[in-house]
Design a protein around this motif. Structure first.
Motif, short mmCIF file in Angstrom:
data_model
loop_
_atom_site.label_atom_id
_atom_site.label_comp_id
_atom_site.label_asym_id
_atom_site.label_seq_id
_atom_site.Cartn_x
_atom_site.Cartn_y
_atom_site.Cartn_z
N ILE A 115 0.84 -1.19 0.00
CA ILE A 115 0.00 0.00 0.00
C ILE A 115 0.88 1.24 0.00
O ILE A 115 1.62 1.50 0.95
N SER A 116 0.79 2.03 -1.08
CA SER A 116 1.67 3.20 -1.24
C SER A 116 1.04 4.14 -2.26
O SER A 116 0.09 3.78 -2.96
N ASP A 117 1.57 5.38 -2.34
CA ASP A 117 1.15 6.26 -3.43
C ASP A 117 2.03 6.06 -4.66
O ASP A 117 1.76 6.61 -5.72
N PHE A 118 3.09 5.26 -4.52
CA PHE A 118 4.00 4.91 -5.61
C PHE A 118 4.53 6.15 -6.33
O PHE A 118 4.66 6.17 -7.56
N GLU A 119 4.83 7.20 -5.55
CA GLU A 119 5.42 8.41 -6.12
C GLU A 119 6.92 8.21 -6.30
O GLU A 119 7.74 8.90 -5.69
N THR A 120 7.26 7.26 -7.15
CA THR A 120 8.65 6.93 -7.42
C THR A 120 8.73 6.23 -8.76
O THR A 120 7.73 5.69 -9.26
N ASP A 121 9.89 6.23 -9.36
CA ASP A 121 10.08 5.61 -10.67
C ASP A 121 9.94 4.09 -10.56
O ASP A 121 10.53 3.47 -9.67
N VAL A 122 9.18 3.49 -11.47
CA VAL A 122 8.95 2.04 -11.40
C VAL A 122 10.24 1.25 -11.57
O VAL A 122 10.36 0.12 -11.06
N GLN A 123 11.20 1.81 -12.29
CA GLN A 123 12.45 1.09 -12.51
C GLN A 123 13.21 0.88 -11.21
O GLN A 123 14.02 -0.04 -11.10
N SER A 124 12.92 1.69 -10.20
CA SER A 124 13.65 1.60 -8.93
C SER A 124 13.28 0.35 -8.14
O SER A 124 14.02 -0.05 -7.25
N PHE A 125 12.13 -0.27 -8.44
CA PHE A 125 11.76 -1.47 -7.69
C PHE A 125 11.40 -2.65 -8.59
O PHE A 125 10.91 -3.67 -8.11
N GLU A 126 11.65 -2.53 -9.88
CA GLU A 126 11.31 -3.63 -10.81
C GLU A 126 12.08 -4.91 -10.49
O GLU A 126 11.51 -6.01 -10.48
N LYS A 127 13.36 -4.80 -10.19
CA LYS A 127 14.16 -5.98 -9.90
C LYS A 127 13.66 -6.69 -8.65
O LYS A 127 13.51 -7.92 -8.63
N ALA A 128 13.37 -5.93 -7.60
CA ALA A 128 12.87 -6.53 -6.36
C ALA A 128 11.51 -7.18 -6.59
O ALA A 128 11.23 -8.26 -6.07
N LEU A 129 10.67 -6.53 -7.40
CA LEU A 129 9.35 -7.09 -7.70
C LEU A 129 9.47 -8.40 -8.47
O LEU A 129 8.71 -9.35 -8.23
N SER A 130 10.42 -8.47 -9.38
CA SER A 130 10.61 -9.68 -10.20
C SER A 130 10.99 -10.89 -9.36
O SER A 130 10.73 -12.03 -9.75
N VAL A 131 11.61 -10.64 -8.21
CA VAL A 131 12.03 -11.73 -7.32
C VAL A 131 10.89 -12.13 -6.38
O VAL A 131 10.67 -13.32 -6.11
N VAL A 132 10.15 -11.15 -5.89
CA VAL A 132 9.12 -11.41 -4.88
C VAL A 132 7.81 -11.92 -5.48
O VAL A 132 7.17 -12.83 -4.94
N ALA A 133 7.38 -11.34 -6.60
CA ALA A 133 6.07 -11.67 -7.18
C ALA A 133 5.88 -13.15 -7.50
O ALA A 133 4.79 -13.68 -7.26
N PRO A 134 6.88 -13.86 -8.02
CA PRO A 134 6.65 -15.28 -8.30
C PRO A 134 6.51 -16.14 -7.04
O PRO A 134 5.90 -17.21 -7.08
N LYS A 135 7.03 -15.67 -5.92
CA LYS A 135 6.99 -16.46 -4.68
C LYS A 135 5.77 -16.16 -3.84
O LYS A 135 5.17 -17.06 -3.25
N HIS A 136 5.39 -14.90 -3.74
CA HIS A 136 4.29 -14.49 -2.88
C HIS A 136 3.09 -13.99 -3.70
O HIS A 136 3.26 -13.53 -4.83
N ASP A 137 1.92 -14.08 -3.12
CA ASP A 137 0.70 -13.58 -3.74
C ASP A 137 0.59 -12.09 -3.41
O ASP A 137 0.14 -11.72 -2.33
N LEU A 138 1.02 -11.25 -4.35
CA LEU A 138 1.17 -9.82 -4.09
C LEU A 138 0.03 -9.02 -4.70
O LEU A 138 -0.36 -9.23 -5.85
N VAL A 139 -0.50 -8.07 -3.90
CA VAL A 139 -1.52 -7.14 -4.36
C VAL A 139 -1.01 -5.72 -4.12
O VAL A 139 -0.60 -5.39 -3.00
N ALA A 140 -0.99 -4.90 -5.16
CA ALA A 140 -0.52 -3.51 -5.03
C ALA A 140 -1.73 -2.57 -4.99
O ALA A 140 -2.58 -2.62 -5.87
N ILE A 141 -1.79 -1.74 -3.95
CA ILE A 141 -2.88 -0.77 -3.81
C ILE A 141 -2.28 0.63 -3.75
O ILE A 141 -1.52 0.95 -2.83
N ARG A 142 -2.62 1.45 -4.75
CA ARG A 142 -2.14 2.82 -4.75
C ARG A 142 -3.18 3.72 -4.10
O ARG A 142 -4.33 3.77 -4.51
N VAL A 143 -2.78 4.44 -3.06
CA VAL A 143 -3.63 5.45 -2.44
C VAL A 143 -3.10 6.81 -2.89
O VAL A 143 -1.91 7.09 -2.79
N TYR A 144 -3.99 7.64 -3.42
CA TYR A 144 -3.54 8.93 -3.95
C TYR A 144 -4.60 10.00 -3.74
O TYR A 144 -5.75 9.71 -3.40
#
Length: 295
Positions: free
Chosen positions: A186-215
């Motif tokens: 849960i975040s406003d994701f006021e940051t460049d997506v490239q900054s967390f793409e690598k971390a997401l690529s490792v976590v998403a296949p292992k865990h059931d992830l839901v992203a919620i943007r609050v803005y």
């Protein structure tokens, strides 16, 4: 009565109000949807039995097969208890809000509702409060007392940093939760997506992830108010902008549209459900729709 005591009593009242609202929403709206949307995502080893026609050869237990000289397969069953993790942005930009609430207040209500739903289904709930570092890690547990503790931390916690790094909670989740869990980022994701793409690529296949943007709507739309000083709530830097110029307002809007498309593309790439909720909005219908979509 001291000021600290007054603040503590007010915090406890806010915690109680949040709990009551979250419990009502969970009982009346989310109970069935939560159960069907997030039940059985994890699989636990149950037993070994002889191979039967139609069994998946990937489930063959080769050690047991060698021992008995006859194919045996591992049998798995749905885990009865789910672990739910809340990854919640506590950076400076979360304190912004031009409607009836700030982004942080909206995020707290959403997190509390998910937490209550999890506990009512006998699941464990934990949290990672983050900025550009892990500000607080709350290990997953069950029970009402644990929920109230999480809500109290969300309402009253004072982070040390004001910046944001989405990769931080994702990397931490991978380290602290070894088995598959359901995680709400849960975040406003006021940051460049490239900054967390690598971390997401490792976590998403292992865990059931839901992203919620609050803005907030004014995160991406500038009203025409003439010359305005705008301050970055994370860096503290200020600049003057002439909001009366339509070209300035359009450039501001176009930039955020590009950011949104980038987020959607990134989360879609890794099959992560993505939901946007803005301050002042009734978030219940959108959450229910998300849960039904996953059923």
């Amino acid at each position: 009565m001291s000021q600290d005591t007054d603040q503590t009593l007010e915090l406890l009242k806010r915690v109680k109000r949040i709990e009551i609202k979250a419990k009502r929403l969970s009982n009346e709206v989310f109970a069935g949807e939560y159960h069907s949307a997030f039940r059985g995502r994890g699989m636990a080893f149950s037993e070994v039995r002889e191979y039967a026609l139609g069994d998946d050869i990937r489930d063959i237990d080769w050690n047991v097969t060698a021992r008995y000289a006859h194919p045996h397969v591992k049998v798995f069953e749905e885990e009865r208890q789910l672990t739910v993790m809340l990854l919640i942005d506590m950076s400076g930009s979360q304190d912004f809000g031009t409607q009836s609430e700030t982004k942080k207040q909206l995020a707290t209500e959403i997190a509390a509702t998910i937490a209550v739903s999890a506990i009512q289904n006998n699941d464990k709930i934990g949290a990672i409060l983050f900025t550009d570092k892990v500000e607080k890690y709350i290990p997953p547990k069950g029970g009402r007392k644990h929920i109230l503790y999480i809500i109290r931390e969300l309402l009253g916690f004072k982070p040390q940093s004001s910046a944001t790094d989405i990769a931080v909670p994702l990397t931490t989740l991978r380290k602290v939760i070894k088995k598959c869990c359901t995680a709400f980022l849960i975040s406003d994701f006021e940051t460049d997506v490239q900054s967390f793409e690598k971390a997401l690529s490792v976590v998403a296949p292992k865990h059931d992830l839901v992203a919620i943007r609050v803005y907030d709507r004014h995160d991406e739309e500038l009203p025409s108010m003439g010359l305005v000083q705008m301050k970055d709530m994370e860096s503290g830097e200020s600049i003057w902008i002439d909001t009366s110029r339509s070209s300035v307002r359009k450039a501001f809007s176009d930039y955020h549209i590009q950011q949104l498309e980038g987020r959607k593309k990134l989360f879609g790439k890794f099959n992560v459900d993505f939901l946007e909720l803005h301050t002042g909005e009734d978030y219940v219908p959108a959450l229910v729709q998300l849960f039904k979509k996953r059923s």
